[in-house]
Design an enzyme around this catalytic site. Structure first.
Site: not given
Length: 511
Positions: A176, A377
């Site tokens: 959501d 990363n």
């Protein structure tokens, strides 16, 4: 000791040696019990009334059966948010979402995810003590100030992708993502918002390769595969694409007069990247949007790939977000990492508790920036290679590899091969910021559950029992934890004893 000495004499002799060793170095005689120090330990649950510890200042939001208050911690004087859910007015579905959110927030540890500090469950209410994000929702920012230029948008999207990448690496789908579930915690010197993702009530822990079926999410941000009842974590990437489109244009990529028409437009997946303001938007920005809003989730890029997209390099997003202004601050943070030592379980846990509960402190914010610089990363954790390469760029040391090994040994408390965000922060900060009586009292009361002004065996057991690896020796471990701090050997820890060892540790690690 001779063989003819009695057991009592031997114990007295060993105790005297321990006292002498404590005077020289309070930790040299102690064996530190290794525990898995996670948010499950740090985030406490209580059945007491939260008004005993928090004073409501004003109502800042409300919904069905839910009120959100700005509150003040009566011990530390810090300002936080308290989300109160009325159990009698709460639907079963909502109760499940609350418990899901708590469970997931206990598992995750990332600078761009809203922190849960405490959880209260009384007969009438659930009460969640959380970070206060005084800047409000990103949605409000878009309505009042949008559309935004690429520099601003990339600054926000970098943080969103960093948090999403971390969640996906932890096998968590948010489901959501939308600007109402993204809060503004602070702003940089250019006025760009530092954000926190919140509302994990509809989130899901998934297995790699598995597909979800339940339709969850907000209509405007829902991915086409969710509508088809067959989706994975890539649905979050679609939502990110919609958010990026709105930040740049203040309009939705898909429009419809009715819900049915809106869903049809999403399924078709056609959107405009040519009309204003997109006629002035860079090719790389458009390229990223097109890779986020691909109808086929298999071809849609991942959060990690998005973080490495040239658009973020064009806008220097990572460097801008993680810039540390003062070289001396950077130097001190790295020195603190090198000097960090293993301490007693109580001390380590108290420090972890304090770092978790004071994310607004400048030292913590700067340590977070250094963490993000090293986390190449953007997955919210640092491996040994990242630490080595990150420090190599910042300091000139011949024996850097051995130093990195030592840092890793001291910091990787849960032995998972990574340094997590808060593990890194509590090593990097100047610990003396916590040497005040009211802050130490706050940490002491975390252990002293019954408010008796002493930490007992039963209270230590409640905190640590589930986290001790060898449950067959649980009693011995718990006794050892107390002995590491119990100076007068009465089997309990008083506040003066707690203060003494905490102040010594906090001073030693800051020198």
């Amino acid at each position: 000791m001779g063989a003819n000495k009695s057991k009592e004499e031997k114990n007295k002799y060993l105790k005297e040696i321990g006292i002498r060793a404590m005077k020289k170095n309070p930790f040299s005689f102690l064996i530190c019990t290794k525990i898995n120090l996670t948010n499950d330990i740090i985030i406490s649950k209580s059945s007491s009334d939260p008004s005993e510890n928090y004073k409501k200042l004003n109502l800042i939001g409300e919904g069905n059966s839910t009120q959100i208050y700005r509150v003040r911690n009566e011990i530390t004087d810090s300002i936080q948010a308290m989300k109160v859910i009325n159990k009698s007015e709460c639907l079963l579905k909502d109760k499940k979402e609350i418990l899901t959110e708590i469970s997931i927030l206990k598992k995750i540890d990332h600078p761009n995810i809203l922190k849960l500090f405490e959880f209260y469950s009384t007969n009438d209410n659930y009460s969640l003590i959380m970070e206060l994000c005084s800047g409000g929702e990103l949605y409000k920012e878009i309505v009042e100030r949008g559309p935004f230029d690429e520099k601003y948008t990339s600054y926000v999207m970098y943080q969103i992708f960093s948090a999403v990448n971390y969640c996906h690496k932890m096998n968590i789908i948010h489901r959501d993502l939308n600007p109402e579930n993204i809060l503004i915690f602070d702003r940089n010197d250019k006025g760009y918002p530092c954000i926190k993702i919140c509302d994990f009530g509809t989130s899901k822990i998934f297995e790699k390769g598995s597909m979800q079926k339940k339709v969850v999410g907000s209509l405007f941000y829902i991915a086409p595969e969710v509508i088809k009842h067959k989706y994975n974590e890539k649905c979050d990437i679609w939502s990110c694409g919609v958010i990026m489109y709105i930040l740049l244009s203040q309009t939705l990529p898909f429009k419809g007069e009715t819900e049915e028409e809106f869903l049809d437009k999403i399924m078709i997946g056609k959107y405009d990247l040519e009309s204003p303001p997109f006629n002035k938007i860079s090719k790389n920005a458009k390229d990223l949007i097109s890779k986020l809003l691909l109808n086929d989730p298999e071809k849609r890029i991942s959060a990690e790939e998005a973080l490495n997209h040239p658009w973020f390099k064009d806008n220097n997003s990572k460097e801008l977000y993680n810039h540390i202004n003062d070289e001396n601050i950077l130097k001190n943070l790295i020195e603190n990492l090198q000097n960090y030592k293993n301490h007693s379980v109580i001390q380590q846990t108290a420090l972890a508790f304090l770092v978790h509960n004071f994310p607004q402190l400048k030292d913590v914010i700067n340590a977070c920036k250094l963490f993000n610089q090293i986390d190449t990363n953007g997955d919210g954790k640092i491996n040994k290679r990242e630490l080595y390469e990150g420090l190599k760029e910042k300091i000139k040391i011949d024996n850097l590899e051995s130093i990195v090994n030592i840092i890793f040994k001291n910091l990787d408390m849960n032995n998972n091969g990574f340094i997590e965000y808060e593990e890194f922060v509590r090593a990097a900060i100047n610990k003396e910021i916590f040497i005040t009586d009211h802050i130490l009292l706050f940490a002491f009361k975390y252990f002293d559950k019954d408010g008796s002004d002493e930490i007992t065996f039963d209270e230590i057991e409640k905190v640590f029992k589930k986290s001790i690896p060898d449950q067959t020796k649980i009693h011995n471990y718990l006794v050892k934890i107390i002995k590491e701090v119990d100076i007068n050997d009465d089997g309990k820890i008083s506040f003066p004893e707690f203060c003494r060892v905490m102040k010594r540790m906090l001073k030693d690690d800051s020198q």
